[in-house]
Design a protein around this motif. Structure first.
Motif, PDB file in Angstrom:
ATOM      1  N   PHE A   1      20.510  40.422  37.052  1.00 53.70           N
ATOM      2  CA  PHE A   1      19.570  40.884  38.210  1.00 53.70           C
ATOM      3  C   PHE A   1      20.051  42.415  38.569  1.00 53.70           C
ATOM      4  O   PHE A   1      19.251  42.724  39.486  1.00 53.70           O
ATOM      5  N   GLY A   2      20.776  43.013  37.861  1.00 56.64           N
ATOM      6  CA  GLY A   2      21.002  44.364  37.933  1.00 56.64           C
ATOM      7  C   GLY A   2      21.688  44.599  39.277  1.00 56.64           C
ATOM      8  O   GLY A   2      21.278  45.842  39.755  1.00 56.64           O
ATOM      9  N   THR A   3      22.666  44.066  39.777  1.00 59.98           N
ATOM     10  CA  THR A   3      23.122  44.017  40.941  1.00 59.98           C
ATOM     11  C   THR A   3      24.694  44.434  40.913  1.00 59.98           C
ATOM     12  O   THR A   3      25.135  44.665  39.802  1.00 59.98           O
ATOM     13  N   ALA A   4      25.331  44.610  41.826  1.00 56.64           N
ATOM     14  CA  ALA A   4      26.834  45.117  41.855  1.00 56.64           C
ATOM     15  C   ALA A   4      27.598  44.006  42.621  1.00 56.64           C
ATOM     16  O   ALA A   4      28.419  44.406  43.828  1.00 56.64           O
ATOM     17  N   VAL A   5      27.443  42.788  42.370  1.00 56.43           N
ATOM     18  CA  VAL A   5      28.339  41.560  43.083  1.00 56.43           C
ATOM     19  C   VAL A   5      29.549  41.819  42.715  1.00 56.43           C
ATOM     20  O   VAL A   5      30.616  41.723  43.821  1.00 56.43           O
ATOM     21  N   TYR A   6      30.174  41.932  41.339  1.00 55.63           N
ATOM     22  CA  TYR A   6      31.526  41.872  41.163  1.00 55.63           C
ATOM     23  C   TYR A   6      32.113  43.073  41.903  1.00 55.63           C
ATOM     24  O   TYR A   6      33.470  42.708  42.580  1.00 55.63           O
ATOM     25  N   PRO A   7      31.901  44.476  41.603  1.00 55.65           N
ATOM     26  CA  PRO A   7      32.500  45.297  42.363  1.00 55.65           C
ATOM     27  C   PRO A   7      32.601  45.109  43.806  1.00 55.65           C
ATOM     28  O   PRO A   7      33.659  45.506  44.520  1.00 55.65           O
ATOM     29  N   THR A   8      31.571  44.568  44.436  1.00 52.41           N
ATOM     30  CA  THR A   8      31.625  44.297  45.775  1.00 52.41           C
ATOM     31  C   THR A   8      32.648  43.380  46.422  1.00 52.41           C
ATOM     32  O   THR A   8      33.219  43.422  47.279  1.00 52.41           O
ATOM     33  N   LEU A   9      32.658  42.468  45.429  1.00 55.28           N
ATOM     34  CA  LEU A   9      33.681  41.245  45.538  1.00 55.28           C
ATOM     35  C   LEU A   9      35.038  41.778  45.675  1.00 55.28           C
ATOM     36  O   LEU A   9      35.894  41.595  46.259  1.00 55.28           O
ATOM     37  N   CYS A  10      35.471  42.674  44.571  1.00 52.97           N
ATOM     38  CA  CYS A  10      36.679  43.330  44.653  1.00 52.97           C
ATOM     39  C   CYS A  10      36.913  44.139  45.798  1.00 52.97           C
ATOM     40  O   CYS A  10      37.998  44.054  46.137  1.00 52.97           O
ATOM     41  N   GLU A  11      35.817  44.762  46.335  1.00 53.36           N
ATOM     42  CA  GLU A  11      36.130  45.672  47.485  1.00 53.36           C
ATOM     43  C   GLU A  11      36.349  44.530  48.484  1.00 53.36           C
ATOM     44  O   GLU A  11      37.299  44.965  49.403  1.00 53.36           O
ATOM     45  N   VAL A  12      35.710  43.492  48.848  1.00 57.95           N
ATOM     46  CA  VAL A  12      36.228  42.591  49.847  1.00 57.95           C
ATOM     47  C   VAL A  12      37.454  41.939  49.793  1.00 57.95           C
ATOM     48  O   VAL A  12      38.337  42.078  50.766  1.00 57.95           O
ATOM     49  N   VAL A  13      37.761  41.707  48.463  1.00 60.28           N
ATOM     50  CA  VAL A  13      39.413  41.194  48.477  1.00 60.28           C
ATOM     51  C   VAL A  13      40.262  42.165  48.720  1.00 60.28           C
ATOM     52  O   VAL A  13      41.496  42.027  49.283  1.00 60.28           O
ATOM     53  N   ARG A  14      40.285  43.543  48.203  1.00 59.66           N
ATOM     54  CA  ARG A  14      40.860  44.918  48.413  1.00 59.66           C
ATOM     55  C   ARG A  14      41.053  45.040  49.970  1.00 59.66           C
ATOM     56  O   ARG A  14      42.270  45.134  50.444  1.00 59.66           O
ATOM     57  N   THR A  15      39.895  45.047  50.760  1.00 66.05           N
ATOM     58  CA  THR A  15      40.174  45.419  51.939  1.00 66.05           C
ATOM     59  C   THR A  15      40.243  44.306  53.088  1.00 66.05           C
ATOM     60  O   THR A  15      40.796  44.502  54.276  1.00 66.05           O
ATOM     61  N   GLY A  16      40.089  43.061  52.571  1.00 64.54           N
ATOM     62  CA  GLY A  16      39.966  42.112  53.590  1.00 64.54           C
ATOM     63  C   GLY A  16      38.986  42.085  54.540  1.00 64.54           C
ATOM     64  O   GLY A  16      38.857  41.381  55.446  1.00 64.54           O
ATOM     65  N   GLN A  17      37.702  42.781  54.527  1.00 61.53           N
ATOM     66  CA  GLN A  17      36.797  42.913  55.290  1.00 61.53           C
ATOM     67  C   GLN A  17      35.530  42.239  54.621  1.00 61.53           C
ATOM     68  O   GLN A  17      35.300  42.296  53.575  1.00 61.53           O
ATOM     69  N   ALA A  18      34.716  41.577  55.797  1.00 63.97           N
ATOM     70  CA  ALA A  18      33.468  41.125  55.279  1.00 63.97           C
ATOM     71  C   ALA A  18      32.490  42.331  54.847  1.00 63.97           C
ATOM     72  O   ALA A  18      32.741  43.344  55.280  1.00 63.97           O
ATOM     73  N   GLN A  19      31.551  41.881  54.078  1.00 65.61           N
ATOM     74  CA  GLN A  19      30.606  42.670  53.987  1.00 65.61           C
ATOM     75  C   GLN A  19      28.984  41.933  54.257  1.00 65.61           C
ATOM     76  O   GLN A  19      29.053  40.669  53.729  1.00 65.61           O
TER      77      GLN A  19
END
Length: 156
Positions: free
Chosen positions: A95-113
């Motif tokens: 789909f040309g999205t950025a799901v993986y890097p966004t998930l990595c940020e969610v895990v790193r920060t512990g914050q919802a997106q």
């Protein structure tokens, strides 16, 4: 290949359906002392009203990747694809999205997106995506981080 556009939001839109805000509120209430919620508080019973909307993406630190444990039935129906057992990197390729890097940020920060996702198919559709980190334990008792990935069709 379908094309998708992702826009990060700071908060839920004011006109969001109560069903969406109720889920986000449950997740926020389950956060304790700035830590991510335990799945014990957000059990299958508690989340049953959203069972068709929730995908569970499990972080695998040894691979620095995620395994899609459950793909949300509403997303399978909408996309015609079932990504269960796959990695979110495949979604990004398709789909040309950025799901993986966004998930990595969610895990790193512990914050919802929260994101507004626009998808071009027969006609343009808008979806609201919530990524909500949670903590659980594997069968051996080791801690596991999961992200509840929730999509709602957003009618403007």
């Amino acid at each position: 290949m379908a094309y998708a556009q992702e826009i990060r939001l700071d908060d839920l839109p004011d006109d969001v359906d109560g069903h969406v805000s109720q889920l986000f509120g449950l997740w926020q209430e389950a956060c304790r002392d700035g830590d991510i919620p335990d799945r014990g508080e957000l059990s299958c019973e508690v989340l049953s009203a959203w069972r068709d909307d929730i995908g569970i993406y499990e972080y695998q630190p040894d691979r620095n990747d995620f395994l899609i444990r459950i793909d949300a039935p509403n997303m399978i129906a909408a996309s015609g694809e079932n990504y269960q057992g796959s990695t979110p990197r495949q979604i990004d390729l398709d789909f040309g999205t950025a799901v993986y890097p966004t998930l990595c940020e969610v895990v790193r920060t512990g914050q919802a997106q929260i994101h507004m996702i626009g998808v071009e198919r027969i006609e343009w559709e808008n979806w609201l995506r919530l990524m909500l980190p949670v903590r659980t334990r594997c069968r051996k008792g080791a801690p596991v981080i999961q992200v509840l990935v929730v999509h709602f069709l957003y009618k403007v």
